[in-house]
Design a protein around this motif. Structure first.
Motif, PDB file in Angstrom:
ATOM      1  N   GLU A 132     -41.250  12.717  31.396  1.00 61.37           N
ATOM      2  CA  GLU A 132     -41.549  12.014  32.719  1.00 61.37           C
ATOM      3  C   GLU A 132     -42.714  12.867  33.616  1.00 61.37           C
ATOM      4  OE1 GLU A 132     -39.626   8.919  36.088  1.00 61.37           O
ATOM      5  OE2 GLU A 132     -38.406  10.660  35.233  1.00 61.37           O
ATOM      6  N   GLN A 133     -42.361  14.031  33.760  1.00 65.28           N
ATOM      7  CA  GLN A 133     -42.927  14.890  34.651  1.00 65.28           C
ATOM      8  C   GLN A 133     -44.384  14.921  34.597  1.00 65.28           C
ATOM      9  OE1 GLN A 133     -42.184  15.894  37.623  1.00 65.28           O
ATOM     10  NE2 GLN A 133     -40.087  14.867  37.208  1.00 65.28           N
ATOM     11  N   ASP A 134     -44.642  15.103  32.998  1.00 67.19           N
ATOM     12  CA  ASP A 134     -46.020  15.455  32.450  1.00 67.19           C
ATOM     13  C   ASP A 134     -46.853  13.854  32.519  1.00 67.19           C
ATOM     14  OD1 ASP A 134     -48.027  16.914  31.210  1.00 67.19           O
ATOM     15  OD2 ASP A 134     -47.819  15.585  29.830  1.00 67.19           O
ATOM     16  N   ALA A 135     -45.887  12.839  32.286  1.00 70.93           N
ATOM     17  CA  ALA A 135     -46.548  11.590  32.489  1.00 70.93           C
ATOM     18  C   ALA A 135     -46.946  11.302  33.765  1.00 70.93           C
ATOM     19  CB  ALA A 135     -45.551  10.561  32.171  1.00 70.93           C
ATOM     20  N   ILE A 136     -46.155  11.554  34.858  1.00 68.00           N
ATOM     21  CA  ILE A 136     -46.376  11.350  36.213  1.00 68.00           C
ATOM     22  C   ILE A 136     -47.660  12.259  36.568  1.00 68.00           C
ATOM     23  CG2 ILE A 136     -45.733  12.137  38.851  1.00 68.00           C
ATOM     24  CD1 ILE A 136     -42.958  10.851  37.515  1.00 68.00           C
ATOM     25  N   ARG A 137     -47.633  13.491  36.208  1.00 73.34           N
ATOM     26  CA  ARG A 137     -48.973  14.432  36.287  1.00 73.34           C
ATOM     27  C   ARG A 137     -50.260  13.510  35.752  1.00 73.34           C
ATOM     28  NH1 ARG A 137     -51.892  17.113  33.354  1.00 73.34           N
ATOM     29  NH2 ARG A 137     -50.838  16.778  31.450  1.00 73.34           N
ATOM     30  N   VAL A 138     -50.292  13.151  34.864  1.00 72.42           N
ATOM     31  CA  VAL A 138     -51.418  12.358  34.144  1.00 72.42           C
ATOM     32  C   VAL A 138     -51.595  11.092  34.915  1.00 72.42           C
ATOM     33  CG1 VAL A 138     -52.224  11.235  32.106  1.00 72.42           C
ATOM     34  CG2 VAL A 138     -51.070  13.183  31.769  1.00 72.42           C
ATOM     35  N   SER A 139     -50.665  10.391  35.385  1.00 72.21           N
ATOM     36  CA  SER A 139     -50.779   9.308  36.289  1.00 72.21           C
ATOM     37  C   SER A 139     -51.644   9.742  37.640  1.00 72.21           C
ATOM     38  CB  SER A 139     -49.442   8.578  36.615  1.00 72.21           C
ATOM     39  OG  SER A 139     -48.838   7.862  35.543  1.00 72.21           O
ATOM     40  N   ARG A 140     -51.260  10.876  38.062  1.00 69.23           N
ATOM     41  CA  ARG A 140     -51.896  11.560  39.508  1.00 69.23           C
ATOM     42  C   ARG A 140     -53.308  11.646  39.050  1.00 69.23           C
ATOM     43  NH1 ARG A 140     -47.035  14.597  40.372  1.00 69.23           N
ATOM     44  NH2 ARG A 140     -45.959  13.562  42.245  1.00 69.23           N
ATOM     45  N   GLU A 141     -53.381  12.581  37.889  1.00 70.13           N
ATOM     46  CA  GLU A 141     -54.897  12.868  37.562  1.00 70.13           C
ATOM     47  C   GLU A 141     -55.898  11.601  37.571  1.00 70.13           C
ATOM     48  OE1 GLU A 141     -54.905  15.074  34.061  1.00 70.13           O
ATOM     49  OE2 GLU A 141     -54.102  16.880  34.893  1.00 70.13           O
ATOM     50  N   TRP A 142     -55.423  10.650  36.904  1.00 68.98           N
ATOM     51  CA  TRP A 142     -55.984   9.396  36.714  1.00 68.98           C
ATOM     52  C   TRP A 142     -56.240   8.695  37.773  1.00 68.98           C
ATOM     53  CZ3 TRP A 142     -55.957   5.404  31.946  1.00 68.98           C
ATOM     54  CH2 TRP A 142     -56.064   6.486  30.683  1.00 68.98           C
ATOM     55  N   THR A 143     -55.313   8.908  38.860  1.00 71.69           N
ATOM     56  CA  THR A 143     -55.476   8.051  40.270  1.00 71.69           C
ATOM     57  C   THR A 143     -56.656   8.866  41.056  1.00 71.69           C
ATOM     58  OG1 THR A 143     -53.178   7.479  40.248  1.00 71.69           O
ATOM     59  CG2 THR A 143     -54.301   7.743  42.508  1.00 71.69           C
ATOM     60  N   GLU A 144     -56.580  10.446  40.687  1.00 67.39           N
ATOM     61  CA  GLU A 144     -57.523  11.037  41.628  1.00 67.39           C
ATOM     62  C   GLU A 144     -59.044  10.761  40.915  1.00 67.39           C
ATOM     63  OE1 GLU A 144     -56.466  15.031  41.369  1.00 67.39           O
ATOM     64  OE2 GLU A 144     -54.796  14.625  42.408  1.00 67.39           O
ATOM     65  N   ARG A 145     -59.093  10.696  39.433  1.00 68.21           N
ATOM     66  CA  ARG A 145     -60.253  10.395  39.091  1.00 68.21           C
ATOM     67  C   ARG A 145     -60.967   9.007  38.945  1.00 68.21           C
ATOM     68  NH1 ARG A 145     -59.585  11.858  32.939  1.00 68.21           N
ATOM     69  NH2 ARG A 145     -59.081  13.809  33.990  1.00 68.21           N
ATOM     70  N   TYR A 146     -60.092   8.168  38.815  1.00 65.72           N
ATOM     71  CA  TYR A 146     -60.407   6.537  38.823  1.00 65.72           C
ATOM     72  C   TYR A 146     -60.345   5.731  40.111  1.00 65.72           C
ATOM     73  CZ  TYR A 146     -60.668   7.836  33.973  1.00 65.72           C
ATOM     74  OH  TYR A 146     -60.794   8.309  32.953  1.00 65.72           O
ATOM     75  N   ALA A 147     -59.414   6.081  40.908  1.00 58.06           N
ATOM     76  CA  ALA A 147     -59.082   5.244  42.439  1.00 58.06           C
ATOM     77  C   ALA A 147     -59.350   5.913  43.543  1.00 58.06           C
ATOM     78  CB  ALA A 147     -57.564   5.026  41.980  1.00 58.06           C
ATOM     79  N   GLN A 148     -60.362   6.816  43.633  1.00 56.31           N
ATOM     80  CA  GLN A 148     -60.546   7.351  44.972  1.00 56.31           C
ATOM     81  C   GLN A 148     -62.140   7.238  45.409  1.00 56.31           C
ATOM     82  OE1 GLN A 148     -58.663  11.236  45.132  1.00 56.31           O
ATOM     83  NE2 GLN A 148     -56.565   9.936  45.388  1.00 56.31           N
TER      84      GLN A 148
END
Length: 148
Positions: A132-148
């Motif tokens: 889960e921790q790594d999945a959350i990390r990837v979710s954060r990365e995608w958020t920074e990359r695609y949603a900002q």
């Protein structure tokens, strides 16, 4: 094209009194088609992200649920690559008593609590379950990359 009163009322309310972190505006040329943005909720891996969605009200609305999908890429077990959303109220738990606003608030809540036990993206759900921790990390990365 004349719209049912209910859609007009819901649209007016969405525009006049938007839910926190959510905006929805109908297209001028098709009032059943909405551009939506949802801010990632605090305390979620999607925090600080702004996600674009499209929402369409079919002819059968409110007897049938709206069609909603993410246009912004997101790493979430309940949202697939095409932006489709696995949410009970968009399928078998739909009720005509629900409104566009309720649907958007439910999607925002889904960002706060991903449910890998009812996945649409099986690979992401597997990642959430196994690490889960790594999945959350990837979710954060995608958020920074695609949603900002």
């Amino acid at each position: 094209m004349s719209l049912p009163k209910r859609i007009i009322k819901e649209t007016e309310r969405l525009v006049a009194d938007p839910a926190p972190g959510i905006s929805a505006a109908p297209h001028d040329d098709n009032l059943r088609y909405f551009d939506v943005t949802i801010q990632g909720p605090d305390g979620s891996p999607f925090k600080d992200g702004v996600f674009r969605l499209e929402l369409f009200l079919p002819e059968e609305y409110p007897m049938a649920p709206p069609k909603v999908r993410f246009l912004t890429k997101i790493y979430h077990p309940n949202i697939d690559k095409l932006g489709r959303i696995c949410l009970d109220i968009l399928k078998d738990k739909w009720s005509p008593a629900l409104q566009i606003r309720t649907v958007l608030l439910s999607i925002q809540a889904l960002l706060s609590s991903p449910n890998p036990d009812d996945p649409l993206a099986a690979d992401i759900a597997k990642h959430y379950k196994e690490n889960e921790q790594d999945a959350i990390r990837v979710s954060r990365e995608w958020t920074e990359r695609y949603a900002q």
